[in-house]
Enzyme design. Structure first.
Site, PDB file in Angstrom:
ATOM      1  N   GLU A  74      40.503  47.522  30.929  1.00 37.71           N
ATOM      2  CA  GLU A  74      40.509  47.594  32.383  1.00 37.71           C
ATOM      3  C   GLU A  74      41.852  47.036  32.840  1.00 37.71           C
ATOM      4  O   GLU A  74      42.188  45.895  32.534  1.00 37.71           O
ATOM      5  CB  GLU A  74      39.341  46.756  32.906  1.00 37.71           C
ATOM      6  CG  GLU A  74      39.063  46.901  34.369  1.00 37.71           C
ATOM      7  CD  GLU A  74      37.923  45.970  34.806  1.00 37.71           C
ATOM      8  OE1 GLU A  74      36.982  45.724  34.022  1.00 37.71           O
ATOM      9  OE2 GLU A  74      38.014  45.468  35.932  1.00 37.71           O
ATOM     10  N   ASP A  77      38.999  38.834  44.622  1.00 39.17           N
ATOM     11  CA  ASP A  77      39.342  38.121  43.399  1.00 39.17           C
ATOM     12  C   ASP A  77      39.496  36.625  43.614  1.00 39.17           C
ATOM     13  O   ASP A  77      39.929  36.160  44.664  1.00 39.17           O
ATOM     14  CB  ASP A  77      40.642  38.688  42.816  1.00 39.17           C
ATOM     15  CG  ASP A  77      40.405  40.003  42.099  1.00 39.17           C
ATOM     16  OD1 ASP A  77      39.614  39.996  41.135  1.00 39.17           O
ATOM     17  OD2 ASP A  77      40.968  41.020  42.519  1.00 39.17           O
ATOM     18  N   TYR A 124      29.048  48.703  36.522  1.00 36.82           N
ATOM     19  CA  TYR A 124      29.593  47.356  36.362  1.00 36.82           C
ATOM     20  C   TYR A 124      28.724  46.428  37.202  1.00 36.82           C
ATOM     21  O   TYR A 124      28.784  46.458  38.428  1.00 36.82           O
ATOM     22  CB  TYR A 124      31.038  47.376  36.852  1.00 36.82           C
ATOM     23  CG  TYR A 124      31.860  46.106  36.656  1.00 36.82           C
ATOM     24  CD1 TYR A 124      31.271  44.860  36.506  1.00 36.82           C
ATOM     25  CD2 TYR A 124      33.249  46.181  36.632  1.00 36.82           C
ATOM     26  CE1 TYR A 124      32.045  43.729  36.338  1.00 36.82           C
ATOM     27  CE2 TYR A 124      34.036  45.047  36.471  1.00 36.82           C
ATOM     28  CZ  TYR A 124      33.416  43.813  36.338  1.00 36.82           C
ATOM     29  OH  TYR A 124      34.186  42.691  36.200  1.00 36.82           O
TER      30      TYR A 124
END
Lengths: 423, 279
Positions: free
Chosen positions: B56, B67, B182
Site C-alpha cells: 500500500e 492520519d 479494509y
C-alpha cells in the site's frame, strides 16, 4: 426607480424567514439534497464520520421544522447576544467618501464582539438536542473559539478548542479569554500550525470521539450540512438588515459589501438578498501583501477549485494539489479556502469577489476610527477598504450596507505593530 | 458498474493463493517519497522479499486529516523532499520493472488527484500496474468522482469500513468495493490506538455476513505479536504507522537517512511477516 418600488412590494409580502422560492432560477435554493451548490460543496469525509454527519443533517432538519428550536434561538439571540444589532447610518463616513449613503450592520456589538456567536448559539442548541456531551471547535484568530467557549460555559458543556501554534502566539488575549470561559485550548503543531491544521486536528478528534462529541464548525465550510446550517444561523444578519433598511429607507439597498475568510458573515448578510437582481453584492477577500506575491488569503481571486475539509471549493494550492498557507494581517481571514456556496455564487456571477491588501485594510481601519468612533476588526476593515474604493461610483441617493462583523479590540496590538507604534 | 474485468487481477490472485495455502495476507504501507525518492524506491522494492503480500503506497498530502502523527510527518518529509503525485506514479513504474506480481494499492486523499484530473489519473494507474485505490475522503456518496472511473479503468476500489459503519450503511459502503475490504479496527486516526482482538473477531464475523471479499484489518498494529493476534480473525492485516516510524527512527537530525535505514525497515517488516505467518 420603478424597479426598486416593484422589488420593495415583492419583498414586503414575503414573510422574513421563508425561502422565497425553490424554483431553479433562485439563487437561494441551494444546496441540493446531496449538499452541492453546482459542483461545489458535497461530503468529502472519511467513512468514520459519515454516519455522524448524516445524523447531524437529520437532527438539523428536524430542528429547522420545530418552532421550539427557532423560539429558543430567538430567545438567546435577543437576551444573550443582544440582537437585533443596529443598522447604523455612518453619516460622517458617507460624507467623507462622497458616495452612497453608507450603513453599517453592527454585528460587532454582539456579545463577544463579532458575528461568530450567531452560529455557535445555533449549533450548541442543536448539539443539546442531539444529547451530545462534549463540544470541539477550531479557531484561527480566536473569535470563533471564544464564541464557542462562551456558549459552552452558558450551557455547561466541556469545550475543546484546537488552535494553531502560530495563532496562539499572535492571539494571546483570545487564548486567555477561552481559558477564562473554561475551554481547553489545544495547540496544533501539525502541518504549518495554522487554522487549516486546527481544522484537521478537530476532524481527527471527532473521528476518535464520534459518540459523545459535536463539532461546531466556525464558518460556511466543511461537509454538508455545515455550509447550509451555518449560513442559515448567520442569515439572522441579512434578515434583520432587510427589515431595518425597509423601516429606515422604505426600500432595499443598492449594494451589499462584506469581508470573506471562510465567508460566514458575508453569506449571512447576502443570502436573504440574493434573489433581488438589482442589488449589487460584493465579497471582499484578503489580498495580504498582494495577490502577485503569493502571500494572500484570496481563494477565489488567487486560487483554484479543489477538495479540502469535506467540501469542494476554491482553495489556495500548488499545481500538485497541496494546500498553501494563507497570509493576511487579519487572522480571521487567514484560511486557504472559502465556503462552497461562495464558489458557486462566484461562478454563477451573482456575487462579485474582489480583494484588498493588508495596507488598504489598515488605512480603512484608521479612517473608521477617526470618522465614526468605531474601532473595527481588521476583517471588516477589508470590506470598508473596498467601500472606499467604489464609493465614488455611487450617488448620495443610493444605499450601501456593509457588515461591520467584528470589533477591533483584539487587533489593536497587530495594528500598532503594523503602524510602527510600540505599546 | 461492470466489474467483470476485476475477477482475475493481481489482488484476487494474491488472496486466492494465500487462502489455498491457509495463510493470511500482510499488507504493508509506506509513504511514497519518504524520506526521499531514491530511498523510498529501495524500501518499496524490498518489501516482497521481506514477506509482504500487498503493498500500500501512500500518496503524500499536505492535510492528511484521517492520519495520526506518524503518517502526517511521513507525508511532510516526502513533500519537503519534492514528492508529487507524478513522482508517486514514477515510483510504481520503477517497481513494476522488476515485479509484475505483487499487488499495489495507492492510498491517499482526493485533492491531488482532482488537480491532476480524475480520468487521466485512473487511466495512468491502470497502464502502469496500480491494482487498486483507497481514497480516504471519498465516501460512497461521492462515487461518481473517482470510484466509477476507477472501476471502468479496471482498478479495484477498496473502501474503509469502520466501527461506526452501522447496519443502515453497510450495503452502501460495500457497494462498488472489490479486491478486499479494509476494516478499521478502532475509531480514530491511523496509528494511535491499539485494536482489541476480541472486538475484531466480532466485527469481522459481522462483516462476513455482508461480503464474501477478503477482509484486511488495520489501524494500530505495531508488533509481530499483535499482528499475529489480529490476523487470526481476519484474512489479512495492514501495518503502516509502525513501519513509517521505523523510517523516522533512522533519520538524523536534518532528516538524512542513515546507512542502515533500508535494512532496518526491511528487518522490521520481516518480523511482522513472521507474526502474520504464525497466525
Amino acid at each position: 426607480m420603478s424597479i426598486i418600488i416593484a422589488t420593495f412590494h415583492a419583498v414586503a409580502v414575503v414573510p422574513l424567514n421563508s425561502n422565497i422560492n425553490s424554483e431553479t432560477d433562485s439563487f437561494r435554493s441551494g444546496p441540493d439534497e446531496t449538499g452541492h451548490f453546482g459542483i461545489y460543496g458535497g461530503r468529502f469525509v472519511a467513512e468514520t464520520l459519515m454516519p455522524l454527519i448524516l445524523n447531524v443533517e437529520k437532527a438539523y432538519r428536524a430542528a429547522s421544522n420545530d418552532p421550539d428550536f427557532q423560539n429558543e434561538f430567538d430567545y438567546y439571540a435577543k437576551h444573550y447576544i443582544g440582537r437585533p444589532s443596529p443598522l447604523y447610518h455612518a453619516a460622517r463616513l458617507s460624507e467623507h467618501l462622497g458616495g452612497p449613503k453608507i450603513y453599517f450592520k453592527r454585528d460587532e456589538l454582539n456579545h463577544t464582539g463579532a458575528h461568530k456567536i450567531n452560529n455557535t448559539l445555533g449549533q450548541i442548541l442543536l448539539a443539546r438536542r442531539m444529547k451530545k456531551t462534549r463540544i470541539i471547535a477550531e479557531t484561527g484568530a480566536g473569535q470563533h473559539g471564544v464564541a464557542t467557549a462562551t456558549v459552552c460555559a452558558l450551557f455547561d458543556l466541556p469545550c475543546v478548542v484546537y488552535m494553531g501554534e502560530t495563532d496562539i502566539e499572535r492571539q494571546a488575549p483570545n487564548v486567555f479569554r477561552m481559558k477564562l470561559l473554561g475551554a481547553e485550548v489545544i495547540p496544533v503543531t501539525s502541518g504549518t500550525g495554522t487554522l487549516k491544521d486546527a481544522m484537521n486536528e478537530a476532524l481527527r478528534d471527532w473521528v476518535a470521539n464520534v459518540d459523545t462529541t459535536f463539532y461546531i464548525i466556525g464558518t460556511v465550510a466543511g461537509p454538508h450540512p455545515y455550509p447550509e446550517m451555518v449560513r442559515n444561523f448567520q442569515s439572522v444578519i441579512g434578515n434583520e438588515t432587510r427589515e431595518q433598511i425597509l423601516e429606515a429607507e422604505n426600500r432595499l439597498p443598492d449594494c451589499l459589501v462584506a469581508c470573506i475568510g471562510g465567508g460566514s458573515n458575508a453569506m449571512g448578510l447576502f443570502h436573504p438578498f440574493l434573489d433581488h437582481p438589482d442589488i449589487q453584492i460584493i465579497g471582499v477577500e484578503a489580498a495580504g501583501l498582494g495577490i502577485e506575491t503569493g502571500k494572500h488569503a484570496a481563494s477565489i481571486t488567487g486560487g483554484q477549485p479543489g477538495v479540502l475539509h469535506g467540501n469542494r471549493t476554491y482553495l489556495l494550492q500548488t499545481d500538485d494539489g497541496q494546500i498553501i498557507d494563507a497570509h493576511s494581517i487579519s487572522a480571521g481571514l487567514d484560511y486557504p479556502g472559502i465556503g462552497p456556496e461562495h464558489s458557486w455564487l462566484h461562478e454563477s456571477g451573482r456575487v462579485s469577489y474582489v480583494s484588498v491588501t493588508d495596507q488598504e485594510a489598515l488605512e480603512a481601519f484608521q479612517l473608521c476610527c477617526q470618522t465614526e468612533g468605531i474601532i473595527p476588526a481588521l476583517e471588516p476593515a477589508h470590506a470598508l477598504a473596498h467601500v472606499m474604493k467604489i464609493a465614488k461610483q455611487f450617488d448620495p441617493s443610493q444605499i450601501l450596507v456593509m457588515n461591520m462583523c467584528g470589533r477591533g479590540d483584539k487587533d489593536v496590538f497587530s495594528v500598532a505593530e503594523a503602524l510602527g507604534t510600540k505599546l | 458498474m461492470n466489474q467483470s474485468n476485476l475477477s482475475d487481477t493481481r489482488i484476487t490472485r494474491c488472496f486466492a493463493k494465500l487462502a489455498n495455502q491457509n495463510r493470511k495476507a500482510f499488507v504493508a504501507f509506506l509513504t511514497a517519497g519518504d524520506p526521499d525518492f531514491q530511498t523510498s524506491k529501495q524500501l518499496v522494492s524490498g518489501l516482497p522479499a521481506a514477506g509482504v503480500d500487498v503493498i500500500e503506497i501512500g500518496m503524500p498530502f499536505s492535510d492528511p486529516m484521517a492520519d495520526g502523527p506518524s503518517i502526517q510527518v511521513s507525508s511532510q518529509r516526502a513533500l519537503r523532499n519534492g514528492m508529487t503525485l507524478v513522482k508517486t506514479l514514477d515510483l510504481v513504474r520503477e517497481f513494476r520493472k522488476t515485479d509484475d506480481a505483487t499487488p499495489i494499492v495507492l492510498m491517499g486523499y482526493y485533492n491531488p488527484i482532482y488537480r491532476y484530473g480524475a480520468h487521466r489519473f485512473v487511466q495512468e494507474c491502470a497502464e502502469i500496474g496500480v491494482d487498486g485505490l483507497i481514497i480516504v475522503d471519498l465516501p460512497p456518496e461521492e462515487d461518481k468522482e473517482l470510484c466509477e472511473p476507477a472501476l471502468t479503468a479496471g482498478l479495484h476500489w477498496v473502501r474503509l469500513v469502520t466501527p461506526s459503519t452501522d447496519d443502515d450503511r453497510i450495503d452502501a459502503v460495500l457497494h462498488n468495493v472489490s479486491g478486499f475490504v479494509y476494516y478499521i479496527s478502532v475509531l480514530g486516526v491511523t496509528g494511535t490506538r491499539r485494536a482489541m482482538a476480541d472486538h475484531i473477531e466480532v466485527a469481522v464475523s459481522r462483516l462476513r455476513k455482508y461480503t464474501k471479499l477478503p477482509i484486511a484489518v488495520g489501524f494500530g498494529i505495531k508488533t509481530p505479536e499483535h499482528a499475529s493476534a489480529v490476523a487470526e480473525h481476519a484474512d489479512g492485516i495492514v501495518v503502516g504507522s509502525a513501519i513509517v516510524d521505523m523510517v523516522k527512527a533512522n533519520l538524523d537530525e536534518i532528516g538524512k537517512p542513515n546507512a542502515e535505514l533500508v535494512d532496518r525497515v526491511h528487518d522490521f517488516v520481516r518480523d511482522i511477516a513472521k507474526g502474520v505467518e504464525n497466525a
